[in-house]
Write an enzyme that holds these catalytic residues in place. Sequence first.
Site, PDB file in Angstrom:
ATOM      1  N   HIS A 127      -0.810  -4.756  -4.733  1.00 35.85           N
ATOM      2  CA  HIS A 127       0.591  -4.551  -5.056  1.00 35.85           C
ATOM      3  C   HIS A 127       1.052  -5.585  -6.084  1.00 35.85           C
ATOM      4  O   HIS A 127       0.352  -6.560  -6.367  1.00 35.85           O
ATOM      5  CB  HIS A 127       1.469  -4.654  -3.803  1.00 35.85           C
ATOM      6  CG  HIS A 127       1.420  -3.442  -2.930  1.00 35.85           C
ATOM      7  ND1 HIS A 127       0.427  -3.244  -1.993  1.00 35.85           N
ATOM      8  CD2 HIS A 127       2.225  -2.349  -2.862  1.00 35.85           C
ATOM      9  CE1 HIS A 127       0.622  -2.091  -1.377  1.00 35.85           C
ATOM     10  NE2 HIS A 127       1.703  -1.522  -1.877  1.00 35.85           N
ATOM     11  N   LYS A 131       5.693  -8.647  -4.117  1.00 36.08           N
ATOM     12  CA  LYS A 131       5.656  -8.128  -2.739  1.00 36.08           C
ATOM     13  C   LYS A 131       5.485  -9.293  -1.770  1.00 36.08           C
ATOM     14  O   LYS A 131       4.578 -10.115  -1.913  1.00 36.08           O
ATOM     15  CB  LYS A 131       4.537  -7.108  -2.570  1.00 36.08           C
ATOM     16  CG  LYS A 131       4.557  -6.432  -1.194  1.00 36.08           C
ATOM     17  CD  LYS A 131       3.637  -5.232  -1.158  1.00 36.08           C
ATOM     18  CE  LYS A 131       3.620  -4.568   0.204  1.00 36.08           C
ATOM     19  NZ  LYS A 131       4.965  -4.076   0.597  1.00 36.08           N
TER      20      LYS A 131
END
Length: 237
Positions: A127, A131
């Site tokens: 990600h 995040k």
Amino acid sequence: MRDTQAPLRLALHAPDGRMGRAIAAAVAEDPSFVLDQERPELLVDFSSPDGLRGSLDRAVGAGIPLLVGTTGLGEGHDSLIADAAQQIAVLKAPNTSLGVALLADLAERAARVLGREQWDVEIVEAHHRLKADAPSGTALHLGTAIERGRGEDCKEELGRSGLGLTRETGSIGYAAIRGGTVAGDHDVMFLGPDERLILSHRAESRAIFARGALTGARFLVGKPAGLYTMRDVIDAA
């Protein structure tokens, strides 16, 4: 009974967040929805674990369905959601992509067929650099699907580091990668003797999550109180 010809009035619990803006953009392209922060028929929450209680209180107070797309939730949050689901329809979706919903279904089927003694399972996810939780909610959701397929709880092996490590039979390994602007990559790897089965999903933009959230919202309309998942959504398709 609502007028099925009228657009569904949807409110965003965190309209200024990344997913809030993505859903607003998807609504602007879909005439079957309209944003209405004052008189919604359904509430969507992609905020943070700390913001969950506020969205639950608002949805229960108004007697409207709630879609929870927030990740990083703990057992205490799950209890709050379960309590709310006794009064309203709640869709808990750590990932609203229809592709990921199908990936979880395929992972569950594979785990049911492939023996735990000879087939190890590793889940790798990537990600963007901002995040805040790891493993991702989607990775843990995929792990839960594998546990359903095996019919047992599995030990989690998180972020291995060190020397002399041994892998426990039947465990699920998780690896998290963070960097750049990756919207979300997930690989479920079944590693057996002399062969590997790898189920993968690649998210190229947040638009897929926004479109999936709208599909989930349509599913929730008119549903009785209860806790639903994206599997219920794809099963109803």
